[in-house]
Design an enzyme around this catalytic site. Structure first.
Site, mmCIF file in Angstrom:
data_model
loop_
_atom_site.group_PDB
_atom_site.id
_atom_site.type_symbol
_atom_site.label_atom_id
_atom_site.label_comp_id
_atom_site.label_asym_id
_atom_site.label_seq_id
_atom_site.Cartn_x
_atom_site.Cartn_y
_atom_site.Cartn_z
ATOM 1 N N SER A 115 0.799 -1.227 0.000
ATOM 2 C CA SER A 115 0.000 0.000 0.000
ATOM 3 C C SER A 115 0.830 1.275 0.000
ATOM 4 O O SER A 115 0.325 2.342 -0.370
ATOM 5 C CB SER A 115 -0.933 0.014 1.223
ATOM 6 O OG SER A 115 -0.181 -0.048 2.425
ATOM 7 N N ASP A 163 -2.960 8.498 7.662
ATOM 8 C CA ASP A 163 -3.849 7.643 8.443
ATOM 9 C C ASP A 163 -2.996 6.954 9.499
ATOM 10 O O ASP A 163 -1.884 7.388 9.781
ATOM 11 C CB ASP A 163 -4.644 6.671 7.562
ATOM 12 C CG ASP A 163 -3.760 5.723 6.753
ATOM 13 O OD1 ASP A 163 -2.583 5.532 7.115
ATOM 14 O OD2 ASP A 163 -4.258 5.153 5.756
ATOM 15 N N HIS A 218 0.038 5.076 7.098
ATOM 16 C CA HIS A 218 0.738 5.643 5.945
ATOM 17 C C HIS A 218 1.154 7.094 6.158
ATOM 18 O O HIS A 218 0.379 7.886 6.703
ATOM 19 C CB HIS A 218 -0.159 5.544 4.709
ATOM 20 C CG HIS A 218 -0.632 4.160 4.429
ATOM 21 N ND1 HIS A 218 -1.863 3.696 4.846
ATOM 22 C CD2 HIS A 218 -0.025 3.121 3.800
ATOM 23 C CE1 HIS A 218 -2.010 2.426 4.471
ATOM 24 N NE2 HIS A 218 -0.908 2.055 3.842
#
Length: 353
Positions: free
Chosen positions: A37, A328, A331
Protein backbone atom coordinates in the site's frame (compact mmCIF):
# COMPACT_ATOMS: atom_id res chain seq x y z
CA UNK A 1 16.01 17.73 7.81
CA UNK A 2 13.23 20.32 7.50
CA UNK A 3 10.90 20.53 4.52
CA UNK A 4 12.66 23.57 3.04
CA UNK A 5 15.97 21.71 3.12
CA UNK A 6 14.33 18.63 1.63
CA UNK A 7 12.86 20.62 -1.27
CA UNK A 8 16.18 22.42 -1.81
CA UNK A 9 18.04 19.12 -2.06
CA UNK A 10 15.59 17.79 -4.63
CA UNK A 11 15.95 20.99 -6.67
CA UNK A 12 19.73 20.81 -6.42
CA UNK A 13 19.75 17.24 -7.75
CA UNK A 14 17.73 18.24 -10.81
CA UNK A 15 19.70 21.45 -11.38
CA UNK A 16 23.02 19.62 -11.26
CA UNK A 17 21.92 17.30 -14.04
CA UNK A 18 20.67 20.24 -16.08
CA UNK A 19 24.07 21.90 -15.85
CA UNK A 20 25.68 18.68 -17.00
CA UNK A 21 23.11 18.51 -19.82
CA UNK A 22 22.10 15.06 -18.68
CA UNK A 23 18.48 13.99 -18.75
CA UNK A 24 17.20 11.77 -15.98
CA UNK A 25 14.51 10.56 -18.39
CA UNK A 26 17.25 9.31 -20.73
CA UNK A 27 19.08 7.57 -17.93
CA UNK A 28 15.88 6.08 -16.51
CA UNK A 29 13.49 5.21 -19.33
CA UNK A 30 10.89 3.69 -17.03
CA UNK A 31 9.92 2.88 -13.46
CA UNK A 32 8.43 -0.46 -12.45
CA UNK A 33 6.89 -0.59 -8.99
CA UNK A 34 6.01 -3.65 -6.94
CA UNK A 35 4.79 -4.23 -3.42
CA UNK A 36 2.21 -2.94 -0.98
CA UNK A 37 0.00 0.00 0.00
CA UNK A 38 2.93 2.37 0.42
CA UNK A 39 3.36 2.37 -3.37
CA UNK A 40 -0.03 1.20 -4.71
CA UNK A 41 -1.40 3.88 -7.07
CA UNK A 42 -4.78 2.29 -7.69
CA UNK A 43 -4.55 -1.40 -8.55
CA UNK A 44 -6.77 -2.32 -5.61
CA UNK A 45 -9.53 -0.13 -7.07
CA UNK A 46 -10.18 -3.04 -9.41
CA UNK A 47 -10.18 -5.77 -6.77
CA UNK A 48 -12.89 -7.03 -4.37
CA UNK A 49 -10.90 -6.04 -1.28
CA UNK A 50 -11.42 -3.89 1.80
CA UNK A 51 -7.94 -2.45 1.29
CA UNK A 52 -8.85 0.40 -1.03
CA UNK A 53 -8.33 4.15 -1.02
CA UNK A 54 -10.44 5.31 -3.96
CA UNK A 55 -12.74 7.51 -1.89
CA UNK A 56 -12.41 10.70 0.19
CA UNK A 57 -10.70 11.87 2.25
CA UNK A 58 -7.87 9.96 0.53
CA UNK A 59 -6.44 12.07 -2.27
CA UNK A 60 -7.90 15.34 -1.01
CA UNK A 61 -4.57 17.13 -1.62
CA UNK A 62 -3.75 15.27 -4.84
CA UNK A 63 -4.26 16.77 -8.32
CA UNK A 64 -7.93 17.75 -8.74
CA UNK A 65 -8.49 16.51 -5.17
CA UNK A 66 -9.01 13.05 -6.63
CA UNK A 67 -8.93 9.82 -4.65
CA UNK A 68 -6.86 7.69 -7.03
CA UNK A 69 -6.30 4.70 -4.78
CA UNK A 70 -3.16 6.06 -3.16
CA UNK A 71 -3.11 5.58 0.60
CA UNK A 72 -2.25 9.21 1.23
CA UNK A 73 -3.75 12.67 1.23
CA UNK A 74 -1.57 13.49 -1.79
CA UNK A 75 1.55 12.21 -3.47
CA UNK A 76 3.45 9.07 -2.54
CA UNK A 77 7.22 9.12 -2.08
CA UNK A 78 7.52 7.24 -5.38
CA UNK A 79 5.43 9.91 -7.15
CA UNK A 80 7.78 12.61 -5.93
CA UNK A 81 10.78 10.50 -6.90
CA UNK A 82 9.40 10.04 -10.42
CA UNK A 83 8.93 13.79 -10.79
CA UNK A 84 12.49 14.39 -9.62
CA UNK A 85 13.73 11.91 -12.21
CA UNK A 86 12.11 13.96 -14.95
CA UNK A 87 8.85 12.08 -15.47
CA UNK A 88 5.92 14.28 -16.49
CA UNK A 89 3.43 11.44 -15.99
CA UNK A 90 3.32 8.66 -13.43
CA UNK A 91 3.61 5.04 -14.59
CA UNK A 92 0.02 3.74 -14.53
CA UNK A 93 -1.53 1.18 -12.22
CA UNK A 94 -1.29 -2.02 -14.25
CA UNK A 95 -4.93 -3.01 -13.73
CA UNK A 96 -6.21 0.41 -14.78
CA UNK A 97 -7.47 1.34 -18.27
CA UNK A 98 -4.55 3.79 -18.51
CA UNK A 99 -2.09 0.89 -18.63
CA UNK A 100 -2.17 0.52 -22.39
CA UNK A 101 -0.48 1.73 -25.54
CA UNK A 102 2.28 4.30 -25.27
CA UNK A 103 1.56 4.85 -21.57
CA UNK A 104 3.44 1.59 -20.94
CA UNK A 105 6.65 3.03 -22.37
CA UNK A 106 7.39 4.76 -19.04
CA UNK A 107 6.76 1.67 -16.93
CA UNK A 108 3.93 0.33 -14.81
CA UNK A 109 2.88 -0.04 -11.20
CA UNK A 110 2.02 -3.57 -10.07
CA UNK A 111 1.75 -2.86 -6.32
CA UNK A 112 -1.26 -3.84 -4.28
CA UNK A 113 -2.29 -2.71 -0.81
CA UNK A 114 -2.16 -5.54 1.78
CA UNK A 115 0.35 -7.47 -0.32
CA UNK A 116 3.85 -8.35 0.81
CA UNK A 117 6.41 -11.11 0.88
CA UNK A 118 3.90 -13.60 2.34
CA UNK A 119 1.70 -14.55 -0.61
CA UNK A 120 -0.82 -16.42 1.55
CA UNK A 121 -1.58 -13.27 3.54
CA UNK A 122 -2.02 -11.28 0.33
CA UNK A 123 -4.47 -13.84 -1.03
CA UNK A 124 -6.50 -13.75 2.20
CA UNK A 125 -6.73 -9.98 1.83
CA UNK A 126 -7.78 -10.30 -1.83
CA UNK A 127 -4.68 -8.36 -2.82
CA UNK A 128 -2.25 -9.12 -5.65
CA UNK A 129 0.40 -11.46 -4.21
CA UNK A 130 3.98 -10.78 -5.15
CA UNK A 131 4.21 -13.83 -7.42
CA UNK A 132 1.23 -12.53 -9.40
CA UNK A 133 2.85 -9.11 -9.63
CA UNK A 134 5.81 -10.83 -11.29
CA UNK A 135 3.43 -12.58 -13.70
CA UNK A 136 1.92 -9.20 -14.58
CA UNK A 137 5.45 -7.90 -15.16
CA UNK A 138 6.03 -10.70 -17.66
CA UNK A 139 2.72 -9.87 -19.32
CA UNK A 140 3.73 -6.21 -19.38
CA UNK A 141 6.94 -7.11 -21.20
CA UNK A 142 4.95 -8.95 -23.87
CA UNK A 143 2.75 -5.88 -24.37
CA UNK A 144 5.82 -3.64 -24.49
CA UNK A 145 7.37 -5.78 -27.22
CA UNK A 146 4.23 -5.32 -29.34
CA UNK A 147 4.38 -1.56 -28.83
CA UNK A 148 8.11 -0.88 -29.13
CA UNK A 149 9.68 -4.01 -30.58
CA UNK A 150 11.79 -6.64 -28.85
CA UNK A 151 15.08 -4.73 -28.83
CA UNK A 152 13.56 -1.50 -27.50
CA UNK A 153 11.50 -3.36 -24.90
CA UNK A 154 14.58 -5.14 -23.58
CA UNK A 155 16.39 -1.80 -23.40
CA UNK A 156 13.55 -0.13 -21.50
CA UNK A 157 13.34 -2.91 -18.91
CA UNK A 158 17.10 -3.16 -18.53
CA UNK A 159 17.39 0.59 -17.98
CA UNK A 160 14.32 0.91 -15.79
CA UNK A 161 14.44 1.31 -12.04
CA UNK A 162 12.40 -1.42 -10.35
CA UNK A 163 11.14 -0.41 -6.91
CA UNK A 164 9.89 -2.82 -4.27
CA UNK A 165 8.14 -1.89 -1.03
CA UNK A 166 7.09 -4.83 1.12
CA UNK A 167 7.25 -6.31 4.60
CA UNK A 168 5.26 -3.93 6.78
CA UNK A 169 1.92 -5.62 6.08
CA UNK A 170 3.50 -9.02 6.64
CA UNK A 171 4.31 -8.11 10.22
CA UNK A 172 1.75 -5.51 11.32
CA UNK A 173 -1.32 -6.90 9.54
CA UNK A 174 -0.36 -10.57 9.58
CA UNK A 175 2.26 -11.98 11.94
CA UNK A 176 1.50 -9.87 15.00
CA UNK A 177 -2.25 -10.49 14.79
CA UNK A 178 -2.24 -14.15 13.73
CA UNK A 179 -1.80 -16.59 16.65
CA UNK A 180 -1.49 -19.50 14.23
CA UNK A 181 1.74 -18.05 12.86
CA UNK A 182 3.22 -17.90 16.36
CA UNK A 183 2.98 -21.68 16.52
CA UNK A 184 4.83 -22.12 13.24
CA UNK A 185 7.40 -19.32 13.36
CA UNK A 186 9.34 -17.28 15.85
CA UNK A 187 9.55 -13.67 14.70
CA UNK A 188 13.13 -14.32 13.59
CA UNK A 189 12.14 -17.43 11.62
CA UNK A 190 9.24 -15.58 10.00
CA UNK A 191 11.64 -12.84 8.97
CA UNK A 192 13.91 -15.44 7.36
CA UNK A 193 10.91 -16.90 5.53
CA UNK A 194 10.10 -13.46 4.13
CA UNK A 195 13.72 -12.91 3.11
CA UNK A 196 13.69 -16.17 1.15
CA UNK A 197 10.66 -14.86 -0.72
CA UNK A 198 12.44 -11.56 -1.32
CA UNK A 199 15.40 -13.39 -2.88
CA UNK A 200 13.05 -15.41 -5.07
CA UNK A 201 11.35 -12.21 -6.24
CA UNK A 202 14.67 -10.60 -7.20
CA UNK A 203 15.68 -13.67 -9.20
CA UNK A 204 12.33 -13.70 -10.98
CA UNK A 205 12.37 -10.05 -12.07
CA UNK A 206 16.04 -10.44 -13.03
CA UNK A 207 15.00 -13.27 -15.34
CA UNK A 208 12.49 -10.94 -17.00
CA UNK A 209 15.28 -8.44 -17.63
CA UNK A 210 15.40 -6.10 -14.62
CA UNK A 211 18.91 -4.97 -13.74
CA UNK A 212 18.37 -1.95 -11.47
CA UNK A 213 16.41 -2.72 -8.33
CA UNK A 214 15.70 -0.65 -5.25
CA UNK A 215 13.98 -2.21 -2.25
CA UNK A 216 12.83 -0.33 0.82
CA UNK A 217 13.72 -1.47 4.30
CA UNK A 218 11.05 -1.89 6.93
CA UNK A 219 10.08 1.40 8.55
CA UNK A 220 10.06 1.72 12.35
CA UNK A 221 6.86 -0.33 12.54
CA UNK A 222 6.57 0.27 16.27
CA UNK A 223 6.12 3.98 15.56
CA UNK A 224 3.11 3.57 13.28
CA UNK A 225 0.07 5.02 15.06
CA UNK A 226 -1.88 1.77 14.54
CA UNK A 227 0.95 -0.24 16.08
CA UNK A 228 1.04 2.04 19.12
CA UNK A 229 -2.70 1.53 19.56
CA UNK A 230 -2.78 -2.23 19.00
CA UNK A 231 0.51 -3.34 20.53
CA UNK A 232 1.76 -0.50 22.74
CA UNK A 233 -0.30 -1.29 25.83
CA UNK A 234 1.15 1.03 28.49
CA UNK A 235 4.42 1.71 26.71
CA UNK A 236 5.02 5.38 26.03
CA UNK A 237 6.29 6.30 22.61
CA UNK A 238 7.04 3.74 19.91
CA UNK A 239 6.64 0.02 20.56
CA UNK A 240 10.25 -0.97 21.11
CA UNK A 241 9.92 -4.70 20.41
CA UNK A 242 8.38 -4.03 17.00
CA UNK A 243 11.16 -1.61 16.12
CA UNK A 244 13.73 -4.19 17.20
CA UNK A 245 12.06 -6.76 14.96
CA UNK A 246 12.16 -4.29 12.06
CA UNK A 247 15.85 -3.57 12.61
CA UNK A 248 16.69 -7.27 12.72
CA UNK A 249 14.73 -7.85 9.53
CA UNK A 250 16.54 -4.99 7.84
CA UNK A 251 19.89 -6.58 8.68
CA UNK A 252 18.73 -9.79 6.99
CA UNK A 253 17.48 -7.78 4.01
CA UNK A 254 20.82 -6.04 3.53
CA UNK A 255 22.68 -9.33 3.81
CA UNK A 256 20.41 -10.99 1.25
CA UNK A 257 20.78 -8.05 -1.14
CA UNK A 258 24.57 -8.21 -0.85
CA UNK A 259 24.51 -11.92 -1.60
CA UNK A 260 22.36 -11.37 -4.69
CA UNK A 261 24.64 -8.56 -5.84
CA UNK A 262 27.58 -10.96 -5.76
CA UNK A 263 25.59 -13.70 -7.47
CA UNK A 264 24.59 -11.49 -10.43
CA UNK A 265 27.48 -9.32 -11.57
CA UNK A 266 25.35 -7.10 -13.82
CA UNK A 267 22.70 -6.49 -11.16
CA UNK A 268 22.54 -3.18 -9.30
CA UNK A 269 20.54 -3.48 -6.11
CA UNK A 270 20.07 -0.89 -3.39
CA UNK A 271 18.33 -1.29 -0.05
CA UNK A 272 16.74 2.07 0.74
CA UNK A 273 16.90 2.88 4.43
CA UNK A 274 13.41 4.15 5.21
CA UNK A 275 13.73 3.29 8.89
CA UNK A 276 16.12 6.11 9.82
CA UNK A 277 14.42 9.11 8.15
CA UNK A 278 10.94 8.10 9.32
CA UNK A 279 12.18 7.38 12.85
CA UNK A 280 13.82 10.81 12.93
CA UNK A 281 10.55 12.43 11.84
CA UNK A 282 8.65 10.66 14.61
CA UNK A 283 11.20 11.44 17.31
CA UNK A 284 11.80 15.06 16.27
CA UNK A 285 8.76 16.22 14.30
CA UNK A 286 9.19 19.93 15.02
CA UNK A 287 12.68 19.83 13.50
CA UNK A 288 11.03 19.21 10.12
CA UNK A 289 8.04 21.48 10.62
CA UNK A 290 5.53 18.92 11.90
CA UNK A 291 3.38 19.24 15.00
CA UNK A 292 1.97 15.69 15.25
CA UNK A 293 3.77 12.36 14.88
CA UNK A 294 1.87 10.05 17.22
CA UNK A 295 -1.38 9.83 15.29
CA UNK A 296 -2.64 10.22 11.74
CA UNK A 297 -4.71 13.04 10.29
CA UNK A 298 -7.69 10.91 9.26
CA UNK A 299 -10.28 10.46 12.02
CA UNK A 300 -8.79 9.90 15.44
CA UNK A 301 -5.57 8.88 13.70
CA UNK A 302 -5.02 5.92 16.00
CA UNK A 303 -6.51 2.97 14.12
CA UNK A 304 -7.95 4.39 10.89
CA UNK A 305 -6.92 2.87 7.57
CA UNK A 306 -9.03 1.55 4.67
CA UNK A 307 -12.75 2.23 4.27
CA UNK A 308 -13.60 0.63 7.61
CA UNK A 309 -12.48 3.67 9.57
CA UNK A 310 -10.89 6.28 7.30
CA UNK A 311 -13.77 7.52 5.17
CA UNK A 312 -15.83 10.67 4.50
CA UNK A 313 -17.73 10.18 7.76
CA UNK A 314 -14.63 9.78 9.94
CA UNK A 315 -14.96 12.13 12.89
CA UNK A 316 -12.03 14.36 13.78
CA UNK A 317 -10.09 14.39 10.50
CA UNK A 318 -7.57 17.24 10.59
CA UNK A 319 -7.87 20.26 8.31
CA UNK A 320 -4.15 20.59 7.56
CA UNK A 321 -2.31 17.35 6.85
CA UNK A 322 1.01 19.15 6.31
CA UNK A 323 1.39 19.29 10.09
CA UNK A 324 1.09 15.50 10.41
CA UNK A 325 3.80 12.90 9.78
CA UNK A 326 1.07 10.31 9.15
CA UNK A 327 -2.02 10.64 7.00
CA UNK A 328 -3.85 7.64 8.44
CA UNK A 329 -2.74 5.27 11.18
CA UNK A 330 -0.25 3.48 8.91
CA UNK A 331 0.74 5.64 5.95
CA UNK A 332 2.84 8.83 5.83
CA UNK A 333 1.36 12.14 4.71
CA UNK A 334 2.48 13.81 1.49
CA UNK A 335 4.58 16.22 3.56
CA UNK A 336 6.43 13.29 5.14
CA UNK A 337 6.71 11.59 1.76
CA UNK A 338 8.62 14.61 0.45
CA UNK A 339 11.32 13.96 3.03
CA UNK A 340 11.31 10.21 2.40
CA UNK A 341 11.65 10.86 -1.34
CA UNK A 342 14.77 12.90 -0.69
CA UNK A 343 16.21 9.89 1.12
CA UNK A 344 15.30 7.60 -1.79
CA UNK A 345 17.01 9.83 -4.33
CA UNK A 346 20.07 10.37 -2.20
CA UNK A 347 20.58 6.66 -1.57
CA UNK A 348 19.76 5.56 -5.11
CA UNK A 349 22.32 7.37 -7.24
CA UNK A 350 24.05 4.10 -8.11
CA UNK A 351 20.88 2.99 -9.92
CA UNK A 352 21.02 5.94 -12.31
CA UNK A 353 24.18 4.99 -14.18
Amino acid sequence: MDRCTSSFLLLTLVSTLSILQISFAQLVPAIMTFGDSVVDVGNNNYLPTLFRADYPPYGRDFANHKATGRFCNGKLATDITAETLGFTKYPPAYLSPEASGKNLLIGANFASAASGYDDKAALLNHAIPLYQQVEYFKEYKSKLIKIAGSKKADSIIKGAICLLSAGSSDFVQNYYVNPLLYKVYTVDAYGSFLIDNFSTFIKQVYAVGARKIGVTSLPPTGCLPAARTLFGFHEKGCVSRLNTDAQNFNKKLNAAASKLQKQYSDLKIVVFDIYSPLYDLVQNPSKSGFTEATKGCCGTGTVETTSLLCNPKSFGTCSNATQYVFWDSVHPSEAANEILATALIGQGFSLLG
